[in-house]
Design a protein around this motif. Structure first.
Motif, PDB file in Angstrom:
ATOM      1  N   GLY A  43      -2.462  -2.099  -1.688  1.00 28.85           N
ATOM      2  CA  GLY A  43      -2.812  -3.162  -0.742  1.00 28.85           C
ATOM      3  C   GLY A  43      -3.798  -4.154  -1.338  1.00 28.85           C
ATOM      4  O   GLY A  43      -3.871  -4.344  -2.554  1.00 28.85           O
ATOM      5  N   ASP A  44      -4.595  -4.784  -0.460  1.00 30.53           N
ATOM      6  CA  ASP A  44      -5.526  -5.839  -0.884  1.00 30.53           C
ATOM      7  C   ASP A  44      -6.560  -5.376  -1.907  1.00 30.53           C
ATOM      8  O   ASP A  44      -7.131  -6.195  -2.608  1.00 30.53           O
ATOM      9  N   SER A  45      -6.810  -4.090  -1.988  1.00 32.47           N
ATOM     10  CA  SER A  45      -7.759  -3.624  -3.006  1.00 32.47           C
ATOM     11  C   SER A  45      -7.199  -3.875  -4.403  1.00 32.47           C
ATOM     12  O   SER A  45      -7.941  -4.015  -5.364  1.00 32.47           O
ATOM     13  N   ALA A  46      -5.859  -3.947  -4.495  1.00 33.82           N
ATOM     14  CA  ALA A  46      -5.185  -4.094  -5.794  1.00 33.82           C
ATOM     15  C   ALA A  46      -4.717  -5.516  -6.068  1.00 33.82           C
ATOM     16  O   ALA A  46      -4.612  -5.928  -7.214  1.00 33.82           O
ATOM     17  N   HIS A  47      -4.390  -6.258  -4.998  1.00 33.54           N
ATOM     18  CA  HIS A  47      -3.821  -7.598  -5.206  1.00 33.54           C
ATOM     19  C   HIS A  47      -4.100  -8.493  -4.008  1.00 33.54           C
ATOM     20  O   HIS A  47      -4.119  -8.045  -2.866  1.00 33.54           O
ATOM     21  N   LEU A  48      -4.293  -9.777  -4.293  1.00 34.43           N
ATOM     22  CA  LEU A  48      -4.601 -10.753  -3.241  1.00 34.43           C
ATOM     23  C   LEU A  48      -3.662 -11.948  -3.357  1.00 34.43           C
ATOM     24  O   LEU A  48      -3.362 -12.401  -4.458  1.00 34.43           O
ATOM     25  N   VAL A  49      -3.218 -12.452  -2.220  1.00 35.14           N
ATOM     26  CA  VAL A  49      -2.395 -13.666  -2.181  1.00 35.14           C
ATOM     27  C   VAL A  49      -2.893 -14.567  -1.059  1.00 35.14           C
ATOM     28  O   VAL A  49      -3.733 -14.159  -0.257  1.00 35.14           O
ATOM     29  N   SER A  50      -2.356 -15.780  -0.978  1.00 38.69           N
ATOM     30  CA  SER A  50      -2.668 -16.646   0.154  1.00 38.69           C
ATOM     31  C   SER A  50      -1.934 -16.115   1.382  1.00 38.69           C
ATOM     32  O   SER A  50      -0.944 -15.398   1.240  1.00 38.69           O
ATOM     33  N   PRO A  51      -2.401 -16.462   2.583  1.00 40.42           N
ATOM     34  CA  PRO A  51      -1.690 -15.951   3.764  1.00 40.42           C
ATOM     35  C   PRO A  51      -0.355 -16.650   4.021  1.00 40.42           C
ATOM     36  O   PRO A  51       0.463 -16.134   4.780  1.00 40.42           O
ATOM     37  N   PHE A  52      -0.114 -17.801   3.371  1.00 41.75           N
ATOM     38  CA  PHE A  52       1.110 -18.549   3.653  1.00 41.75           C
ATOM     39  C   PHE A  52       2.276 -17.885   2.933  1.00 41.75           C
ATOM     40  O   PHE A  52       2.452 -18.039   1.738  1.00 41.75           O
ATOM     41  N   GLY A  53       3.069 -17.148   3.675  1.00 43.02           N
ATOM     42  CA  GLY A  53       4.121 -16.344   3.074  1.00 43.02           C
ATOM     43  C   GLY A  53       4.031 -14.905   3.563  1.00 43.02           C
ATOM     44  O   GLY A  53       4.942 -14.123   3.369  1.00 43.02           O
ATOM     45  N   ALA A  54       2.928 -14.581   4.220  1.00 45.46           N
ATOM     46  CA  ALA A  54       2.760 -13.247   4.813  1.00 45.46           C
ATOM     47  C   ALA A  54       3.015 -12.149   3.787  1.00 45.46           C
ATOM     48  O   ALA A  54       3.683 -11.172   4.064  1.00 45.46           O
ATOM     49  N   ARG A  55       2.505 -12.354   2.582  1.00 47.46           N
ATOM     50  CA  ARG A  55       2.767 -11.400   1.514  1.00 47.46           C
ATOM     51  C   ARG A  55       1.593 -10.449   1.261  1.00 47.46           C
ATOM     52  O   ARG A  55       1.649  -9.643   0.344  1.00 47.46           O
ATOM     53  N   GLY A  56       0.526 -10.547   2.055  1.00 45.15           N
ATOM     54  CA  GLY A  56      -0.627  -9.687   1.874  1.00 45.15           C
ATOM     55  C   GLY A  56      -0.357  -8.292   2.418  1.00 45.15           C
ATOM     56  O   GLY A  56      -0.072  -7.356   1.673  1.00 45.15           O
ATOM     57  N   CYS A  57      -0.422  -8.161   3.717  1.00 45.94           N
ATOM     58  CA  CYS A  57      -0.210  -6.850   4.339  1.00 45.94           C
ATOM     59  C   CYS A  57       1.208  -6.337   4.061  1.00 45.94           C
ATOM     60  O   CYS A  57       1.401  -5.154   3.805  1.00 45.94           O
ATOM     61  N   ASN A  58       2.198  -7.247   4.085  1.00 40.71           N
ATOM     62  CA  ASN A  58       3.569  -6.799   3.829  1.00 40.71           C
ATOM     63  C   ASN A  58       3.731  -6.311   2.385  1.00 40.71           C
ATOM     64  O   ASN A  58       4.467  -5.357   2.131  1.00 40.71           O
ATOM     65  N   GLY A  59       3.030  -6.958   1.466  1.00 41.24           N
ATOM     66  CA  GLY A  59       3.039  -6.491   0.077  1.00 41.24           C
ATOM     67  C   GLY A  59       2.407  -5.107  -0.034  1.00 41.24           C
ATOM     68  O   GLY A  59       2.889  -4.237  -0.764  1.00 41.24           O
ATOM     69  N   GLY A  60       1.339  -4.897   0.716  1.00 39.68           N
ATOM     70  CA  GLY A  60       0.671  -3.587   0.718  1.00 39.68           C
ATOM     71  C   GLY A  60       1.554  -2.498   1.293  1.00 39.68           C
ATOM     72  O   GLY A  60       1.529  -1.354   0.824  1.00 39.68           O
ATOM     73  N   MET A  61       2.360  -2.848   2.289  1.00 46.21           N
ATOM     74  CA  MET A  61       3.274  -1.855   2.866  1.00 46.21           C
ATOM     75  C   MET A  61       4.295  -1.396   1.835  1.00 46.21           C
ATOM     76  O   MET A  61       4.680  -0.228   1.798  1.00 46.21           O
ATOM     77  N   GLN A  62       4.728  -2.337   0.992  1.00 47.51           N
ATOM     78  CA  GLN A  62       5.673  -1.932  -0.056  1.00 47.51           C
ATOM     79  C   GLN A  62       4.994  -0.963  -1.039  1.00 47.51           C
ATOM     80  O   GLN A  62       5.623  -0.038  -1.545  1.00 47.51           O
ATOM     81  N   ASP A  63       3.690  -1.156  -1.269  1.00 47.57           N
ATOM     82  CA  ASP A  63       2.941  -0.226  -2.138  1.00 47.57           C
ATOM     83  C   ASP A  63       2.995   1.200  -1.604  1.00 47.57           C
ATOM     84  O   ASP A  63       3.322   2.139  -2.335  1.00 47.57           O
ATOM     85  N   ILE A  64       2.627   1.358  -0.339  1.00 48.24           N
ATOM     86  CA  ILE A  64       2.491   2.743   0.158  1.00 48.24           C
ATOM     87  C   ILE A  64       3.859   3.402   0.334  1.00 48.24           C
ATOM     88  O   ILE A  64       3.994   4.611   0.188  1.00 48.24           O
ATOM     89  N   ASP A  65       4.877   2.575   0.624  1.00 52.92           N
ATOM     90  CA  ASP A  65       6.245   3.076   0.722  1.00 52.92           C
ATOM     91  C   ASP A  65       6.674   3.662  -0.623  1.00 52.92           C
ATOM     92  O   ASP A  65       7.337   4.695  -0.696  1.00 52.92           O
ATOM     93  N   ASN A  66       6.252   2.991  -1.683  1.00 47.75           N
ATOM     94  CA  ASN A  66       6.583   3.392  -3.044  1.00 47.75           C
ATOM     95  C   ASN A  66       5.802   4.650  -3.459  1.00 47.75           C
ATOM     96  O   ASN A  66       6.347   5.555  -4.099  1.00 47.75           O
ATOM     97  N   LEU A  67       4.534   4.692  -3.082  1.00 50.04           N
ATOM     98  CA  LEU A  67       3.644   5.745  -3.566  1.00 50.04           C
ATOM     99  C   LEU A  67       3.823   7.090  -2.858  1.00 50.04           C
ATOM    100  O   LEU A  67       3.699   8.144  -3.475  1.00 50.04           O
ATOM    101  N   GLY A  68       4.129   7.044  -1.551  1.00 47.92           N
ATOM    102  CA  GLY A  68       4.121   8.263  -0.734  1.00 47.92           C
ATOM    103  C   GLY A  68       4.996   9.374  -1.288  1.00 47.92           C
ATOM    104  O   GLY A  68       4.532  10.498  -1.533  1.00 47.92           O
ATOM    105  N   TRP A  69       6.254   9.075  -1.511  1.00 47.47           N
ATOM    106  CA  TRP A  69       7.184  10.126  -1.959  1.00 47.47           C
ATOM    107  C   TRP A  69       6.881  10.592  -3.373  1.00 47.47           C
ATOM    108  O   TRP A  69       7.078  11.762  -3.697  1.00 47.47           O
ATOM    109  N   LYS A  70       6.367   9.683  -4.179  1.00 46.51           N
ATOM    110  CA  LYS A  70       6.067  10.057  -5.567  1.00 46.51           C
ATOM    111  C   LYS A  70       4.888  11.034  -5.617  1.00 46.51           C
ATOM    112  O   LYS A  70       4.938  12.058  -6.304  1.00 46.51           O
ATOM    113  N   LEU A  71       3.839  10.708  -4.866  1.00 43.43           N
ATOM    114  CA  LEU A  71       2.678  11.590  -4.837  1.00 43.43           C
ATOM    115  C   LEU A  71       3.058  12.955  -4.248  1.00 43.43           C
ATOM    116  O   LEU A  71       2.621  13.999  -4.741  1.00 43.43           O
TER     117      LEU A  71
END
Lengths: 554, 67
Positions: free
Chosen positions: A311-339
């Motif tokens: 999430g935002d601890s790892a990467h930051l973007v502008s809010p125009f594009g809604a890629r902040g929180c949504n980008g973070g959701m892709q992170d945890i989706d990726n990490l959960g099953w692997k861990l």
């Protein structure tokens, strides 16, 4: 509105002592998550649903009620749905799919877009919902899980990484204690304490323009669309409006550089912007005001030994594009099953390196899009402004110029195009997601009636087998063994628990699947590989590669 | 397709004339806008981002290093 230390409160949870430890003592925890925002809580819920013991630390004792993320993408909703909170979010949220861009007050838009060209999917392109609802719903879903503990008013103050994990020092109103964690996941936002304590930093660009958020309540009939205006006929260099639940509207105004932020945020100084937008005869009240700038930056690596950033601890973007929180959701989706696989011993720890590969790739794609939008919205030089205005001017008369208009390229799932976990195509498909892309949704019939394809994918490896031949499906399942579940998509015949019927043929056409085709889908619903004719040996090899077994990851 | 740098037209004088006449009677501010419009029209006509990036690199090279 109740507030604590100047932060307005949505819901108070209150300090409670840790169950397992007292001041000065050390507790052992397999997974420690720092931060109880939408990313940390979704991470906790994902791992908790897999039976993992998780402790979540939050420096505050409440969910803050402030203006934060509001636009949640189709992909994030699909992830929340896998975690069991998708329906609740969809019910409360404001659905939208269309955006319009205006210039200099002209009532005819210079550009319009529809974010969901493929209809008949469970979730819309976007919902708008205040972040505090998302956090509350996640906490409600976590509450019944006895293996997940959210600790309010437990603040991380020290961290010492070592080969087997990290030792965390935590401050509470009753004193300090320690946690020995096998893994630490830092979901503690843009000002991440974990990042600071480890002396790590971001690479990338900082933008200097200032933006004003006014969350405003008013009563006016308006379409549920994202309206963006360049050079509006009222104060501000640009404006954006979004509808939120509870009659709240998000107004966002571009203020320009070199402003006095403290002055800008005073209600009497905000009023001319809102008045300009709404006109003189509409009553309104402020819910929340803030002035922000933004950055497009990321950490060089997200995996630092057994401390992992999301999430935002790892990467930051502008809010125009809604890629902040949504980008973070892709992170945890990726990490959960692997861990989960690594902790089970099913995969080697090297699988976590693929989180670093895939999540940094996604962050770069989001940062690229965000930076380009920002360059269009806030031209830095006279020539940039001339090009920007020329695009807008040409868009009025010529269709070709409209796609050049950039008021934010809105978040979609980023495919893991070059991931080492992918098995590239050897067969020629006419359509459908390639290895690395997310599976696309389609309506199906199950033994319980109407269902959605994506509701049947996720949490484990699935072989999506497009065939009417039940004996073939049974034999494929027998060949693949317990770690891969076969889900059969038939064209006709009876529906059962593992045999879904594609009555409308949409699944077949969206996956470009002929009879006998097979997709191997990862636990995060991304495609690992695909074949025109299911072949259990090939599927097993792709599975080994996708979960880094037998050194397949690199 | 790569950027064509050999001779690609039999009417260079006509093309040059169009470019000059495009600016007739305009001040520098107007000309700057007209140039930008022209570049956007041609960029879309070409359509291939690699060709445009290569042209941009060469155009810039006389005044500044590559980015």
């Amino acid at each position: 509105m109740m507030s604590v230390s100047g932060i307005p409160v949505w819901k108070e949870y209150g300090y409670r002592p840790a169950i397992g430890s007292r001041a000065g003592e050390t507790e052992t925890v397999p997974i420690l998550i720092v931060g109880a925002g939408p990313i940390g809580l979704a991470m906790a819920l994902d791992l908790g649903r897999r039976g993992r013991r998780v402790v979540v630390l939050n420096a505050l004792a409440f969910i803050p009620r402030g203006s934060k993320a509001i636009c949640f993408s189709k992909r994030s909703l699909e992830i929340y749905d896998r975690l069991g909170v998708g329906d609740r979010l969809l019910e409360k949220g404001v659905v939208w799919e269309k955006g319009k861009v205006f210039w200099r007050g002209d009532p005819a838009p210079v550009y319009e877009f529809d974010l969901l060209p493929v209809k008949h999917q469970k979730f819309p392109a976007f919902i708008n919902i205040q972040q505090y609802y998302v956090e509350e719903y996640l906490l409600d879903a976590i509450a019944p899980l006895s293996n997940v503990e959210v600790r309010w008013r437990h603040e991380l103050v020290g961290i010492a990484p070592h080969a087997g994990g990290a030792k965390a020092e935590i401050e509470t109103p009753e004193g300090r204690y320690f946690i020995e964690a096998d893994f630490v996941i830092a979901c503690d936002g843009s000002k991440s304490t974990v990042r600071r304590l480890l002396g790590l930093d971001f690479d990338g660009r900082v933008f200097e323009d200032n933006f004003l958020i006014a969350d405003v309540k008013f009563d006016q009939e308006r379409p549920t669309e994202r309206w963006f205006q360049f050079e509006p006929p009222y104060p501000g260099y640009s404006s954006l409006i979004h509808k939120q639940p509870d009659g709240v509207w998000r107004l966002d105004f571009q203020l320009g550089r070199d402003i006095d932020k403290k002055e800008a945020i005073k209600p009497e100084n905000v009023e001319p912007f809102v008045r300009g937008f709404l006109g003189d005869d509409i009553e309104f009240e402020f819910e929340w005001l803030s002035v922000y700038t933004f950055q497009c930056r990321r950490m060089r690596r997200f995996v630092h030994g057994r401390i992992i950033f999301a999430g935002d601890s790892a990467h930051l973007v502008s809010p125009f594009g809604a890629r902040g929180c949504n980008g973070g959701m892709q992170d945890i989706d990726n990490l959960g099953w692997k861990l989960d696989r690594v902790l089970s011993g099913l995969s080697p720890e090297s699988l976590l390196e693929s989180y670093n590969d895939e999540a940094t790739f996604v962050a770069d794609e989001n940062i690229l899009n965000s930076t380009r939008s920002t360059n269009f919205m806030t031209p830095r030089t006279r020539m940039e402004k001339i090009f920007r205005d020329s695009v807008l001017e040409l868009s009025r008369d010529f269709a070709f110029a409209r796609p050049f208009v950039n008021s934010g390229r809105l978040s979609v799932a980023v495919p893991y195009s070059n991931s080492p976990l992918n098995t590239p195509d050897t067969d020629v498909f006419s359509a459908g997601p390639k290895a690395g892309a997310t599976a696309i949704d389609a309506p199906l019939i199950s033994d319980r009636g109407k269902t959605w394809l994506l509701s049947r994918l996720g949490d484990r490896f699935i072989a999506l087998y497009f065939a009417d031949d039940d004996a073939g499906a049974a034999s494929l399942q027998a060949d693949l063994g317990g770690d891969i579940q076969v889900v059969q998509i038939a064209q006709s015949g009876p529906a059962t628990k593992s045999r879904l019927v594609d009555v409308e043929g949409l699944a077949r056409s969206r996956f470009g699947a002929q009879d006998g085709a097979c997709y191997l889908v990862r636990p995060d619903q991304h495609v690992a590989g695909r074949w025109l004719k299911a072949d259990s040996a090939k599927i097993r090899r792709a599975h080994e590669r996708a979960c880094a077994s037998q050194g397949g990851a690199k | 397709m790569s950027l064509k740098l050999d001779i690609n037209t039999t009417a260079p004088d006509d093309i040059y004339d169009s470019l000059i006449r495009m600016h007739e009677g305009l001040d520098d501010e107007q000309s700057a806008h007209v140039n930008a419009r022209m570049i956007l029209l041609l960029a879309n006509h070409i359509g291939d981002p690699a060709v445009i990036a290569e042209a941009a690199r060469i155009a810039r090279s006389a005044y500044a290093p590559d980015l």
